[in-house]
Write a protein that holds these residues in place. Structure first.
Motif, PDB file in Angstrom:
ATOM      1  N   ASN A  59     -50.225  31.033-107.705  1.00  0.00           N
ATOM      2  CA  ASN A  59     -49.954  30.978-106.266  1.00  0.00           C
ATOM      3  C   ASN A  59     -49.173  29.680-106.058  1.00  0.00           C
ATOM      4  O   ASN A  59     -49.755  28.651-105.771  1.00  0.00           O
ATOM      5  CB  ASN A  59     -51.258  30.984-105.472  1.00  0.00           C
ATOM      6  CG  ASN A  59     -51.061  30.674-103.989  1.00  0.00           C
ATOM      7  OD1 ASN A  59     -51.887  30.013-103.368  1.00  0.00           O
ATOM      8  ND2 ASN A  59     -49.963  31.133-103.417  1.00  0.00           N
ATOM      9  N   PRO A  60     -47.855  29.717-106.267  1.00  0.00           N
ATOM     10  CA  PRO A  60     -47.072  28.479-106.237  1.00  0.00           C
ATOM     11  C   PRO A  60     -47.038  27.868-104.847  1.00  0.00           C
ATOM     12  O   PRO A  60     -47.224  28.571-103.843  1.00  0.00           O
ATOM     13  CB  PRO A  60     -45.673  28.948-106.658  1.00  0.00           C
ATOM     14  CG  PRO A  60     -45.620  30.384-106.246  1.00  0.00           C
ATOM     15  CD  PRO A  60     -47.007  30.909-106.462  1.00  0.00           C
ATOM     16  N   TYR A  91     -45.530  26.254-101.368  1.00  0.00           N
ATOM     17  CA  TYR A  91     -44.379  26.588-100.527  1.00  0.00           C
ATOM     18  C   TYR A  91     -43.918  25.292 -99.862  1.00  0.00           C
ATOM     19  O   TYR A  91     -44.520  24.820 -98.917  1.00  0.00           O
ATOM     20  CB  TYR A  91     -44.740  27.610 -99.437  1.00  0.00           C
ATOM     21  CG  TYR A  91     -45.684  28.719 -99.858  1.00  0.00           C
ATOM     22  CD1 TYR A  91     -46.642  29.209 -98.981  1.00  0.00           C
ATOM     23  CD2 TYR A  91     -45.606  29.285-101.120  1.00  0.00           C
ATOM     24  CE1 TYR A  91     -47.503  30.225 -99.343  1.00  0.00           C
ATOM     25  CE2 TYR A  91     -46.464  30.302-101.499  1.00  0.00           C
ATOM     26  CZ  TYR A  91     -47.411  30.771-100.607  1.00  0.00           C
ATOM     27  OH  TYR A  91     -48.271  31.773-100.969  1.00  0.00           O
ATOM     28  N   ASP A 114     -36.708  26.987-101.249  1.00  0.00           N
ATOM     29  CA  ASP A 114     -38.106  26.587-101.330  1.00  0.00           C
ATOM     30  C   ASP A 114     -38.487  26.423-102.797  1.00  0.00           C
ATOM     31  O   ASP A 114     -37.970  27.129-103.671  1.00  0.00           O
ATOM     32  CB  ASP A 114     -38.994  27.654-100.679  1.00  0.00           C
ATOM     33  CG  ASP A 114     -40.362  27.110-100.311  1.00  0.00           C
ATOM     34  OD1 ASP A 114     -41.132  26.805-101.232  1.00  0.00           O
ATOM     35  OD2 ASP A 114     -40.660  27.011 -99.106  1.00  0.00           O
ATOM     36  N   TYR A 152     -41.012  27.331-104.437  1.00  0.00           N
ATOM     37  CA  TYR A 152     -41.660  28.439-105.144  1.00  0.00           C
ATOM     38  C   TYR A 152     -40.649  29.275-105.944  1.00  0.00           C
ATOM     39  O   TYR A 152     -41.020  29.931-106.917  1.00  0.00           O
ATOM     40  CB  TYR A 152     -42.467  29.316-104.190  1.00  0.00           C
ATOM     41  CG  TYR A 152     -41.691  30.130-103.191  1.00  0.00           C
ATOM     42  CD1 TYR A 152     -41.075  31.320-103.543  1.00  0.00           C
ATOM     43  CD2 TYR A 152     -41.616  29.736-101.854  1.00  0.00           C
ATOM     44  CE1 TYR A 152     -40.371  32.078-102.620  1.00  0.00           C
ATOM     45  CE2 TYR A 152     -40.930  30.481-100.919  1.00  0.00           C
ATOM     46  CZ  TYR A 152     -40.309  31.646-101.301  1.00  0.00           C
ATOM     47  OH  TYR A 152     -39.619  32.399-100.374  1.00  0.00           O
ATOM     48  N   PHE A 191     -40.644  27.985-109.364  1.00  0.00           N
ATOM     49  CA  PHE A 191     -41.850  28.377-110.094  1.00  0.00           C
ATOM     50  C   PHE A 191     -41.718  29.798-110.639  1.00  0.00           C
ATOM     51  O   PHE A 191     -42.194  30.092-111.748  1.00  0.00           O
ATOM     52  CB  PHE A 191     -43.077  28.277-109.187  1.00  0.00           C
ATOM     53  CG  PHE A 191     -43.662  26.892-109.112  1.00  0.00           C
ATOM     54  CD1 PHE A 191     -44.597  26.476-110.040  1.00  0.00           C
ATOM     55  CD2 PHE A 191     -43.269  26.006-108.122  1.00  0.00           C
ATOM     56  CE1 PHE A 191     -45.135  25.204-109.988  1.00  0.00           C
ATOM     57  CE2 PHE A 191     -43.800  24.732-108.050  1.00  0.00           C
ATOM     58  CZ  PHE A 191     -44.742  24.317-108.989  1.00  0.00           C
ATOM     59  N   TYR A 192     -41.093  30.692-109.864  1.00  0.00           N
ATOM     60  CA  TYR A 192     -40.841  32.043-110.388  1.00  0.00           C
ATOM     61  C   TYR A 192     -39.997  31.970-111.667  1.00  0.00           C
ATOM     62  O   TYR A 192     -40.297  32.636-112.668  1.00  0.00           O
ATOM     63  CB  TYR A 192     -40.101  32.885-109.343  1.00  0.00           C
ATOM     64  CG  TYR A 192     -40.983  33.654-108.388  1.00  0.00           C
ATOM     65  CD1 TYR A 192     -41.712  34.756-108.827  1.00  0.00           C
ATOM     66  CD2 TYR A 192     -41.067  33.304-107.042  1.00  0.00           C
ATOM     67  CE1 TYR A 192     -42.502  35.493-107.952  1.00  0.00           C
ATOM     68  CE2 TYR A 192     -41.860  34.024-106.161  1.00  0.00           C
ATOM     69  CZ  TYR A 192     -42.575  35.121-106.618  1.00  0.00           C
ATOM     70  OH  TYR A 192     -43.364  35.838-105.749  1.00  0.00           O
ATOM     71  N   PHE A 225     -47.257  36.823-109.251  1.00  0.00           N
ATOM     72  CA  PHE A 225     -47.350  35.709-108.302  1.00  0.00           C
ATOM     73  C   PHE A 225     -47.705  36.233-106.913  1.00  0.00           C
ATOM     74  O   PHE A 225     -47.285  37.327-106.525  1.00  0.00           O
ATOM     75  CB  PHE A 225     -45.996  34.981-108.186  1.00  0.00           C
ATOM     76  CG  PHE A 225     -45.774  33.916-109.233  1.00  0.00           C
ATOM     77  CD1 PHE A 225     -46.542  33.838-110.377  1.00  0.00           C
ATOM     78  CD2 PHE A 225     -44.767  32.978-109.049  1.00  0.00           C
ATOM     79  CE1 PHE A 225     -46.316  32.857-111.329  1.00  0.00           C
ATOM     80  CE2 PHE A 225     -44.526  31.996-110.003  1.00  0.00           C
ATOM     81  CZ  PHE A 225     -45.309  31.933-111.137  1.00  0.00           C
ATOM     82  N   SER A 228     -46.915  34.718-103.234  1.00  0.00           N
ATOM     83  CA  SER A 228     -46.100  33.646-102.673  1.00  0.00           C
ATOM     84  C   SER A 228     -45.609  34.048-101.284  1.00  0.00           C
ATOM     85  O   SER A 228     -45.866  35.151-100.806  1.00  0.00           O
ATOM     86  CB  SER A 228     -44.888  33.368-103.573  1.00  0.00           C
ATOM     87  OG  SER A 228     -43.924  34.405-103.445  1.00  0.00           O
ATOM     88  N   THR A 238     -46.836  36.663 -96.775  1.00  0.00           N
ATOM     89  CA  THR A 238     -46.912  36.592 -98.229  1.00  0.00           C
ATOM     90  C   THR A 238     -46.644  37.932 -98.903  1.00  0.00           C
ATOM     91  O   THR A 238     -46.654  38.982 -98.267  1.00  0.00           O
ATOM     92  CB  THR A 238     -48.293  36.088 -98.677  1.00  0.00           C
ATOM     93  OG1 THR A 238     -49.303  36.886 -98.045  1.00  0.00           O
ATOM     94  CG2 THR A 238     -48.497  34.636 -98.282  1.00  0.00           C
TER      95      THR A 238
END
Length: 467
Positions: A238-239, A241, A268, A270, A273-274, A289, A291, A331
């Motif tokens: 759950n990165p 934001y 952003d 996140y 992170f993806y 994920f 997000s 989300t």
């Protein structure tokens, strides 16, 4: 969802002895052999370790049967998982081997093999003294591997350092020899931008936990995953934001030259992170994920959507608003496989009915196969809904073409002081009717729904600014 968990345990339990096929042994084996984690917050790392121990305790009725939790110092670790560079050395960078790098290949490989054996010993060592000795050995090996990595990536630096030593080694006066070598070495440090002794000290401090690591060397710290298996089978997160342009663009400046394909200055964090999550997967591995779903439509999500098209998206669940009480962000849950695209993406937008249903069954019954998504906005819906969307976009006028400027909502400075409920508002008006002039109804982000709003009965004290 519980049925899915039970089925998963039944499948994986075949790897356990018949006498150990219970929840406690299943969880313990997963913790010992499968789970890894990284967080930038040292407190979060310690909480994660505690939660893993508690997860074992709740499944064992007789506390005497519970063995000590494995030593997870090298399984759940602190670090900035988006940065794999330390003092200009990218530990995850793949470089072609040449005559210079091959000189140090055997040394590095041997060190990594020894490191993995020591980490395996450390994992279940209960003796405090032996554990301390093992940890010291591991930290020493990490520094040696770093030095070996330095030799391969900065071979030119080490060749010049060797030339300096060779050039002045013949001087008969030891004091004069040391002084010349010191002067030339310091000049070399300045030329290459780092000091080897200082680098070693910093790495020891980071490795031992004396300093918080502003990086994470994935292929070094989790070498048994990358060197033996080629990456992770599954990456779950759950990165955070955080807009990269916040705080004067601090994060944007940090990552602009980090080589991320999904980087957008107005985007952003996140999204990065993806990309990192997919990069640390093995071939055919899966990423899941939860997000913000803004990447599906926002302009800054274009590079992320294009990046996803290089892989095999499988399932997109648009959760919408209200999933997290403390967050106003809409989300989604996204599952993607690290393989070539195969046109298998299905999607679903959850509605009120889903809240009272078995989520897994509801998704399997109602998800729709989606057409190939490009770099444009991603939309979940059937053909009729997609046709309607295209018609609206063709005939309507986008908000960006209206003569309005929207920056952000109301900033009070302290919501608890300026936002009140209806009961408080009524009491204030009863005490002073003029209060009604500065008490205005307010909608928060979470109150805005897809085609309307649900007012939560909140009021803002609007004295001093125009609403």
């Amino acid at each position: 969802m519980m049925n899915e968990i039970v089925r998963a345990r039944n499948v994986l339990s075949v790897f356990l002895d018949d006498k150990k096929r219970n929840d406690y042994e299943f969880k313990r084996r997963c913790i010992e052999h499968s789970l890894y984690g990284v967080d930038i917050d040292p407190g979060a790392v310690e909480i994660a370790k505690l939660r893993l121990w508690l997860s074992l305790v709740v499944d064992e009725e007789n506390i005497k049967n519970i063995k000590p939790l494995p030593n997870l110092d090298y399984r759940v670790m602190q670090g900035n998982s988006l940065i794999s560079e330390f003092l200009g050395i990218n530990f995850d960078e793949k470089k072609e081997k040449n005559s210079e790098t091959l000189m140090f290949k055997d040394e590095t490989d041997e060190l990594i093999e020894r490191l993995q054996k020591k980490k395996a010993e450390f994992l279940n060592e209960p003796n405090v003294s032996l554990k301390s000795n093992l940890k010291e050995e591991i930290e020493g090996m990490l520094v040696k591997i770093f030095e070996s990595k330095l030799k391969t990536q900065k071979a030119d630096y080490f060749n010049k350092l060797k030339d300096i030593e060779n050039k002045y080694s013949a001087l008969p006066n030891q004091k004069q020899k040391d002084e010349y070598i010191k002067q030339k070495t310091e000049k070399l440090y300045k030329e290459f931008g780092f000091n080897l002794e200082s680098a070693e000290k910093q790495l020891r401090d980071f490795t031992s936990g004396k300093q918080i690591k502003p990086f994470f060397l994935w292929e070094l710290y989790f070498s048994e995953v990358f060197h033996n298996k080629g990456g992770f089978d599954v990456v779950i997160a759950n990165p955070p934001y955080i807009q990269l342009k916040k705080d004067g663009g601090r994060l944007a400046n940090m990552f602009k030259n980090s080589g991320y394909k999904t980087f957008e200055r107005t985007g952003d964090i996140y999204a990065l992170f993806y990309e990192k999550g997919l990069n640390i997967l093995k071939s055919m591995g899966y990423l899941c994920f939860i997000s913000s779903n803004k990447w599906m439509r926002a302009g800054y999500g274009k590079s992320l959507r294009r990046f996803f098209n290089s892989y095999n998206p499988l399932l997109l669940i648009d959760l919408g608003p209200g999933v997290f009480e403390s967050s106003t962000v809409d989300t989604n849950i996204f599952i993607i496989q690290k393989s070539d695209p195969q046109g298998q993406l299905s999607g679903i937008t959850l509605n009120a009915e889903a809240k009272n249903a078995n989520l897994s069954d509801f998704i399997n019954r109602n998800k729709k196969m989606l057409p190939k998504m490009g770099a444009g906005a991603w939309f979940i819906g059937n053909q009729a809904q997609r046709d309607l969307k295209e018609k609206i976009e063709r005939i309507g006028k986008p908000l960006k073409e209206w003569d309005v400027n929207i920056y952000f909502g109301v900033l009070t400075g302290l919501n608890e002081a300026f936002i009140i409920d209806t009961a408080t508002r009524d009491r204030l008006v009863e005490e002073d009717p003029k209060s009604a002039e500065i008490l205005k109804p307010i909608l928060r982000g979470r109150d805005i729904k897809r085609y309307g709003y649900e007012w939560a009965g909140l009021w803002i004290i609007a004295s001093g600014f125009d609403i």
